[in-house]
Design a protein around this motif. Sequence first.
Motif, PDB file in Angstrom:
ATOM      1  N   GLY A 107       0.853  -1.130  -0.048  1.00  0.00           N
ATOM      2  CA  GLY A 107      -0.130   0.085   0.008  1.00  0.00           C
ATOM      3  C   GLY A 107       0.982   1.361  -0.161  1.00  0.00           C
ATOM      4  O   GLY A 107       0.626   2.130  -0.733  1.00  0.00           O
ATOM      5  N   HIS A 111       0.860   4.072  -3.221  1.00  0.00           N
ATOM      6  CA  HIS A 111       0.357   5.277  -3.234  1.00  0.00           C
ATOM      7  C   HIS A 111       1.500   6.323  -3.196  1.00  0.00           C
ATOM      8  O   HIS A 111       1.237   7.601  -3.095  1.00  0.00           O
ATOM      9  CB  HIS A 111      -0.357   5.447  -1.796  1.00  0.00           C
ATOM     10  CG  HIS A 111      -1.727   4.618  -2.193  1.00  0.00           C
ATOM     11  ND1 HIS A 111      -3.009   4.955  -2.755  1.00  0.00           N
ATOM     12  CD2 HIS A 111      -2.186   3.514  -1.606  1.00  0.00           C
ATOM     13  CE1 HIS A 111      -3.845   4.340  -2.633  1.00  0.00           C
ATOM     14  NE2 HIS A 111      -3.532   3.142  -1.976  1.00  0.00           N
ATOM     15  N   HIS A 132      -4.680  -2.608  -3.483  1.00  0.00           N
ATOM     16  CA  HIS A 132      -3.601  -1.507  -2.905  1.00  0.00           C
ATOM     17  C   HIS A 132      -4.181  -0.651  -1.876  1.00  0.00           C
ATOM     18  O   HIS A 132      -3.249   0.323  -1.018  1.00  0.00           O
ATOM     19  CB  HIS A 132      -3.286  -0.580  -4.055  1.00  0.00           C
ATOM     20  CG  HIS A 132      -2.346  -1.346  -5.251  1.00  0.00           C
ATOM     21  ND1 HIS A 132      -3.020  -1.627  -6.422  1.00  0.00           N
ATOM     22  CD2 HIS A 132      -1.254  -1.830  -5.095  1.00  0.00           C
ATOM     23  CE1 HIS A 132      -2.077  -2.046  -7.135  1.00  0.00           C
ATOM     24  NE2 HIS A 132      -0.854  -2.422  -6.365  1.00  0.00           N
ATOM     25  N   THR A 133      -5.490  -0.602  -1.523  1.00  0.00           N
ATOM     26  CA  THR A 133      -6.192   0.249  -0.453  1.00  0.00           C
ATOM     27  C   THR A 133      -6.795  -0.483   0.387  1.00  0.00           C
ATOM     28  O   THR A 133      -6.425  -0.432   1.626  1.00  0.00           O
ATOM     29  CB  THR A 133      -6.940   1.279  -1.142  1.00  0.00           C
ATOM     30  OG1 THR A 133      -6.034   2.181  -2.084  1.00  0.00           O
ATOM     31  CG2 THR A 133      -7.485   2.299  -0.161  1.00  0.00           C
ATOM     32  N   PRO A 136      -4.570  -3.502   2.266  1.00  0.00           N
ATOM     33  CA  PRO A 136      -3.679  -2.935   3.120  1.00  0.00           C
ATOM     34  C   PRO A 136      -4.102  -2.205   4.315  1.00  0.00           C
ATOM     35  O   PRO A 136      -3.771  -2.416   5.545  1.00  0.00           O
ATOM     36  CB  PRO A 136      -2.857  -1.927   2.447  1.00  0.00           C
ATOM     37  CG  PRO A 136      -2.982  -2.454   1.025  1.00  0.00           C
ATOM     38  CD  PRO A 136      -4.487  -3.222   0.712  1.00  0.00           C
TER      39      PRO A 136
END
Length: 227
Positions: A107, A111, A132-133, A136
């Motif tokens: 993550g 980002h 990814h969001t 995590p």
Amino acid sequence: MPPQPYIAKTAPQAAWGPIALARLLHGVVALAAAGGIGLELSAAISGGPGIAPTHLERFVRLFSYFTIDSNLLVGGVCALLAFRPAHDGRLFRVLRLTAVLCIAVTGIVFHTVLTGLRELTPSGQLANFLLHTAAPVFAVLGWFLVGPRPRTGRGTIAWAVLLPLAWIVYTFVRGAFTGWYPYPFMDVGTLGLARAALNSAFVAAVFIVMAIGLRLLEKQLPAAPAG
């Protein structure tokens, strides 16, 4: 009619508690990881612009992404914890710590370094969000709130760092033969070996620092799940 003996009423046991919260948070992570990986598998099977020409190469590349590997690990670990929130064992302690650290790094790196590098289809955007969001955030939140802990010792940290280090070695070795690297910051062909290795060493250092930080933080947190 003789008086009836007094029986104290007890409050009904709450249906919601630490164990239920643990099951919920671990379950969310497992579902997010499974959903995101499923969408990426579908894209690999169907093919598309920029995707490798053969099915075998598509699958090899897909499972060469640290994102996919970390979500596979955290999804499997959290699926087990959703059924047994207090699960323990020497190997499981290593897998649990590795999973939390890997998905956290996934993550953070995405980002801060990788976001917005390519246009995505609607399904790709959903997979991106899940992998990814959502995974995590809920994995780290779950570790902080419901553990399980205490689980982290020096030996656990030493074994936990082996997987990401092995992935870095695998990526550079395979890339030397194929010329393909899963992430731009590791692309030897574009950056040169020294810069790519330095970038990867920085990520590895972040991983190790986070592992030590989680161990120190765990000492300050109460045992979990409780109840």
